[in-house]
Design an enzyme around this catalytic site. Structure first.
Site, PDB file in Angstrom:
ATOM      1  N   GLY A  23      53.301  32.931  51.604  1.00  0.00           N
ATOM      2  CA  GLY A  23      53.344  33.571  50.347  1.00  0.00           C
ATOM      3  C   GLY A  23      54.397  33.353  49.610  1.00  0.00           C
ATOM      4  CG  ASN A  55      54.442  24.997  44.779  1.00  0.00           C
ATOM      5  OD1 ASN A  55      53.331  24.318  44.535  1.00  0.00           O
ATOM      6  ND2 ASN A  55      54.693  25.678  45.660  1.00  0.00           N
ATOM      7  CB  CYS A  84      50.568  27.663  45.972  1.00  0.00           C
ATOM      8  SG  CYS A  84      51.640  27.023  47.242  1.00  0.00           S
ATOM      9  CE  LYS A 114      53.632  19.380  47.466  1.00  0.00           C
ATOM     10  NZ  LYS A 114      54.566  20.211  48.300  1.00  0.00           N
ATOM     11  CB  ALA A 146      56.508  19.607  55.133  1.00  0.00           C
TER      12      ALA A 146
END
Ligand SMILES: Cc1cc2nc3c(=O)[nH]c(=O)nc-3n(C[C@H](O)[C@H](O)[C@H](O)COP(=O)(O)O)c2cc1C
Length: 482
Positions: free
Chosen positions: A221, A284, A287, A337, A448
């Protein structure tokens, strides 16, 4: 010829390298416990049984603090790569996520990673989701980025799973025969392709033998520290870098904040990063919970352009006026990203990359985890609970999707003559995977999941990079370095 430098003796500036001592560059063997395999089952530098906030409060696990200095092969400066106007000692680093704070940045910087992305920050404190945040998966094949196969739920497992991974339809898997992952004789990438089933073995580094598949799903989250804490910590992280390294700060906005639009909120986060001394900003856009449109933000070219244009203005103005106060900005480069694009959607990718470049982006990084439904074994329902039926899949099974993204993006960048750098992410868990991404067209490669479970990957890659003469065989015939 590269200089062998112990981290304990590393000091600024890095002395020009004179002596190549590949055989002397030992693997980070402290990470390998072959007898017990203890670090196979749990992340080395993150406690999966604790929340993000607890991990942050506890700091790096003691085992990381007790590590002996690592040895790495530093490339001579004339072999360093240029990325976004920065000189990198090598084209490898850690993607947004695992570097929670300056402590993690310092760990990565000392273990062979050079392009370090500070975990995505917001304009405000956000604790993220409750546990569980990370689950291992029973996956033994490369996952498609699009198509009917994406509807199949994946099954959570108790720990690191199978040691064989099958290729997806039409895909191919790179085998690490040890050359790419830790043997002193490594002179190539360990590349072999073809066939429907490939064992990924022999590459654990330092002669540890097999490398079990790392397949996880994560659902955090996007937690974030408060801007006041970030204003203190980002400069500390920047100070941990050596010459030849750079720190990107990943930023995102939050929708639905009272009186503040997503774009304004993103600008606030960017100002915090700039004030802290970020040398590059990564937005980012990848997401599913970013923005309010029905598609992920990164697949919406007008939204990407609008957002980036506003952010470029913040950067140009020096980032002043935000949380943490003034500072930074000027010519700090912007990256976006993104997640994977559907396989047949090269035009969609082209529109996004073109929009991003027009708005002032200097590079694109992809991919993020592949979103999948994750269930408990035996029909037990959503593994992360009913509120979170799907989550991002990371690690080995998304490598082909990441490579496909890089190949397609490189092709678009070349054919449209876009001034964008390209960062390849996804499924890099062994040193040879980095080479595979470079060969596919990435300028820089990041990991990652690989960093969290196999921190020795950094020094493994440095040895492989040295053995390869600091060059990769680019598929498009460009020069070997970025
Ligand atoms: C624990 C964890 C946390 C992550 N957090 C972020 C994040 O904050 N921002 C982001 O852009 N990506 C985040 N990611 C996605 C990674 O940057 C990366 O795109 C993805 O995991 C695929 O790479 P991998 O296969 O090497 O893990 C996270 C990944 C992991 C494993």
């Amino acid at each position: 010829m590269a200089e062998l430098m112990s981290e304990s003796t590393a000091s600024r500036p890095v002395a020009p390298a004179k002596v190549f001592a590949f055989a002397g560059c030992e693997a980070d063997s402290c990470f390998h416990d072959v007898a017990t395999g203890v670090y196979r089952e749990q992340s080395y530098c993150y406690d999966e049984d604790k929340t993000w906030a607890e991990n942050l409060a506890n700091g790096l696990p003691q085992r990381c603090r007790d590590l002996p200095p690592s040895e790495r092969c530093w490339a001579p400066e004339d072999k360093w790569v240029t990325f976004l106007n920065h000189k990198l000692a090598s084209p490898f680093g850690v993607a947004a996520g695992p570097l929670l704070s300056s402590q993690w940045v310092a760990l990565a910087a000392s273990r062979g990673y050079d392009c370090l992305t500070y975990k995505t920050i917001r304009s405000h404190y956000h604790p993220g989701h409750s546990l569980p945040n990370i689950l291992h998966l029973q996956v033994n094949q490369q996952l498609p980025a699009s198509g009917p196969g994406c509807q199949e739920p994946l099954i959570a497992s108790a720990g690191v799973g199978a040691d064989v991974i099958r290729t997806g339809a039409g895909g191919k898997t790179h085998i690490c025969n040890g050359a790419g992952a830790g043997t002193a004789s490594g002179t190539g990438t360990g590349s072999e392709t073809g066939g429907a089933e490939k064992a990924i073995r022999g590459g654990g580094g330092g002669g540890s033998g097999g490398a079990p598949i790392l397949a996880i799903t994560n659902s955090f989250g996007m937690p974030s520290q408060a801007p006041e804490r970030l204003a203190e910590d980002i400069p500390v992280a920047a100070a941990a870098l050596r010459p030849g390294q750079m720190m990107v700060v990943s930023v995102t906005g939050t929708s639905g904040r009272p009186g503040v639009s997503f774009a304004e909120d993103l600008a606030l986060a960017a100002r915090t990063a700039l004030a802290g001394g970020a040398t590059a900003l990564e937005v980012n856009l990848s997401c599913p919970n970013v923005g309010s449109s029905h598609v992920a933000l990164y697949q919406d070219p007008p939204a990407v352009e609008l957002l980036l244009t506003g952010l470029a203005e913040v950067v140009r103005s020096g980032g002043g006026g935000g949380g943490g106060g003034g500072g930074g900005g000027g010519d700090v480069p912007l990256l976006i990203k993104v997640g994977a694009f559907p396989d047949s959607d090269t035009d969609g990718m082209r529109r996004v990359l073109t929009a991003a470049e027009r708005a002032g982006a200097g590079a694109v990084a992809g991919i993020n985890g592949l979103s999948r439904r994750v269930d408990l074994p035996g029909g037990g329902g959503p593994a992360l609970g009913p509120e979170r039926p799907s989550s991002g899949v990371c690690g080995d099974p998304i490598r082909e999707a990441g490579l496909r993204f890089v190949r397609a993006a490189r092709q678009v960048i070349a054919s449209d003559n876009l001034g964008l750098g390209l960062v390849g992410v996804g499924g890099v868990t062994q040193a040879c995977h980095v080479m595979e991404y470079l060969e596919a067209g990435a300028d820089v490669v990041q990991t990652a999941t690989g960093f969290m479970w196999r921190p020795h990957l950094g020094t493994d890659f440095q040895r492989l990079w040295a053995a390869a003469g600091y060059t990769a065989r680019r598929a498009d015939g460009r020069g070997g370095r970025g």
